[in-house]
Design a protein around this motif. Sequence first.
Motif, PDB file in Angstrom:
ATOM      1  N   UNK A 274      -3.031   6.509  11.181  1.00 50.21           N
ATOM      2  CA  UNK A 274      -2.350   5.436  12.032  1.00 50.21           C
ATOM      3  C   UNK A 274      -3.494   4.351  12.099  1.00 50.21           C
ATOM      4  N   UNK A 275      -4.808   4.708  12.378  1.00 49.08           N
ATOM      5  CA  UNK A 275      -5.864   3.490  12.823  1.00 49.08           C
ATOM      6  C   UNK A 275      -6.255   2.885  11.530  1.00 49.08           C
TER       7      UNK A 275
ATOM      8  N   UNK B 291       8.083   7.226   6.285  1.00 51.94           N
ATOM      9  CA  UNK B 291       9.086   8.227   5.986  1.00 51.94           C
ATOM     10  C   UNK B 291       8.788   9.681   5.841  1.00 51.94           C
ATOM     11  N   UNK B 292       7.587   9.887   6.317  1.00 54.52           N
ATOM     12  CA  UNK B 292       7.121  11.370   6.206  1.00 54.52           C
ATOM     13  C   UNK B 292       6.020  11.615   7.380  1.00 54.52           C
ATOM     14  N   UNK B 293       5.763  12.930   7.689  1.00 54.96           N
ATOM     15  CA  UNK B 293       4.784  13.359   8.771  1.00 54.96           C
ATOM     16  C   UNK B 293       3.848  14.124   8.037  1.00 54.96           C
TER      17      UNK B 293
ATOM     18  N   UNK C 279       4.289   4.968   4.155  1.00 58.04           N
ATOM     19  CA  UNK C 279       3.399   6.260   4.568  1.00 58.04           C
ATOM     20  C   UNK C 279       4.167   7.162   4.674  1.00 58.04           C
ATOM     21  N   UNK C 280       3.851   8.395   4.176  1.00 62.54           N
ATOM     22  CA  UNK C 280       4.470   9.492   4.210  1.00 62.54           C
ATOM     23  C   UNK C 280       3.620  10.487   5.194  1.00 62.54           C
ATOM     24  N   UNK C 281       2.436  10.127   5.599  1.00 61.89           N
ATOM     25  CA  UNK C 281       1.349  11.047   5.989  1.00 61.89           C
ATOM     26  C   UNK C 281       1.357  11.100   7.456  1.00 61.89           C
TER      27      UNK C 281
ATOM     28  N   UNK D  69       0.709  -1.213  -0.104  1.00 66.54           N
ATOM     29  CA  UNK D  69       0.013  -0.028   0.117  1.00 66.54           C
ATOM     30  C   UNK D  69       0.867   1.215   0.004  1.00 66.54           C
ATOM     31  N   UNK D  70       0.855   1.834  -0.943  1.00 63.24           N
ATOM     32  CA  UNK D  70       1.639   3.232  -1.123  1.00 63.24           C
ATOM     33  C   UNK D  70       0.703   4.564  -1.040  1.00 63.24           C
ATOM     34  N   UNK D  71       1.037   5.343  -0.006  1.00 60.78           N
ATOM     35  CA  UNK D  71       0.178   6.397   0.052  1.00 60.78           C
ATOM     36  C   UNK D  71       0.646   7.723  -0.613  1.00 60.78           C
ATOM     37  N   UNK D  72      -0.003   8.703  -1.077  1.00 67.04           N
ATOM     38  CA  UNK D  72       0.478   9.497  -1.933  1.00 67.04           C
ATOM     39  C   UNK D  72       0.982   9.038  -3.180  1.00 67.04           C
ATOM     40  N   UNK D  73       0.140   8.092  -3.730  1.00 71.31           N
ATOM     41  CA  UNK D  73       0.676   7.514  -4.843  1.00 71.31           C
ATOM     42  C   UNK D  73       0.999   8.306  -6.120  1.00 71.31           C
TER      43      UNK D  73
END
Length: 345
Positions: free
Chosen positions: A222-223, A238-240, A215-217, A145-149
């Motif tokens: 988290x949930x 790898x990001x917040x 996850x860069x978010x 699963x890749x966020x900010x795809x």
Amino acid sequence: MFAAYFDRPGGPENLCMKEVMKPDPGEGEVLVKVSASALNRADLLQRRGKYPPPKGASDILGLEAAGSVAGLGPGCSGRWKVGDAVMALLSGGGQAQFVTVPEGLLMPVPKDMTFIQAAAIPEAWLTAFQLLHFVGKVQEGERVLIHAGASGVGMAAIQLVRLAKAIPIVTAGTQEKLEATAKAGAAAGFNYKNEDFSEKVLEFTQGSGADIILDCVGASYWEKNLNCLSTDGRWIIYGLLSGGEVHGDLLARLLSKRASIHTSLLRSRDKEARLGITLQVFFPQYKERLVRAFTEEALPHFSGGASPRLQPLVDSVYPLHAIAEAHRAMEENKNIGKIVIEIPV
């Protein structure tokens, strides 16, 4: 030489193109005449005063660059010669006419690729490669699963997951971005703004969940990340972008799935690769290992005739004197792929 410059932290209006001292290559370093660089969120954070460069790094913006070798410092091995077309991962200094680079962090520009295209590779693709292989240990058939795809890292990760014969799943905020990720090879994509991505991931994987989450978010996800993380899954942060403060029973839920959290920042990796006294005997510098592995395993797939073919995606190109406009474009979060900065001759 000219370089991107800001005299005080703040908004894009503080950015300009300014004449600064040209660097000289030190021991084992190569001087690169930069033709193109690219913009990363780290540049925006540094401009705001929230992400200073690592100790000893250039305070000029720019974590990647493509151009030609212009000079060699003492002690270089002879691998590179003046005129070679190269691209580089940097700790800073890329958005300038010249930058010095440790020779082990240079990569050849793939054949038939422009400097504009090449500038879109180093930071995004090496980050994605590191997260998947050095940190996540991705395996054939796993669901990622890749966020900010549709970001630079996201589009690179989609293609690298496919190269590893695994299955990329993405989140993005617009239909246009989801269509772009599908074109890049995403097996499924979900709009985080109007649907619960955790439910959709579980549905797509028939209840098994994602084996790896990039996850860069951060905090706000988290949930949902834990909801759709598989048993024994790896959650890599790898990001917040949404912050780092979590309220809830994260550890108990993580433990119930025997899952693990990994974190990674590529820019701040010490050139000495502090891996422990024993491991230092056997392993060279971390970034050099990463560059070497990427050069051997992924870079050949950027050339014509390779299967599968990897392709950097350039969203837009701005001249260096319009650096403020480039920053504003990234802050609007509308780009699909990389924003590239063209450096004047």
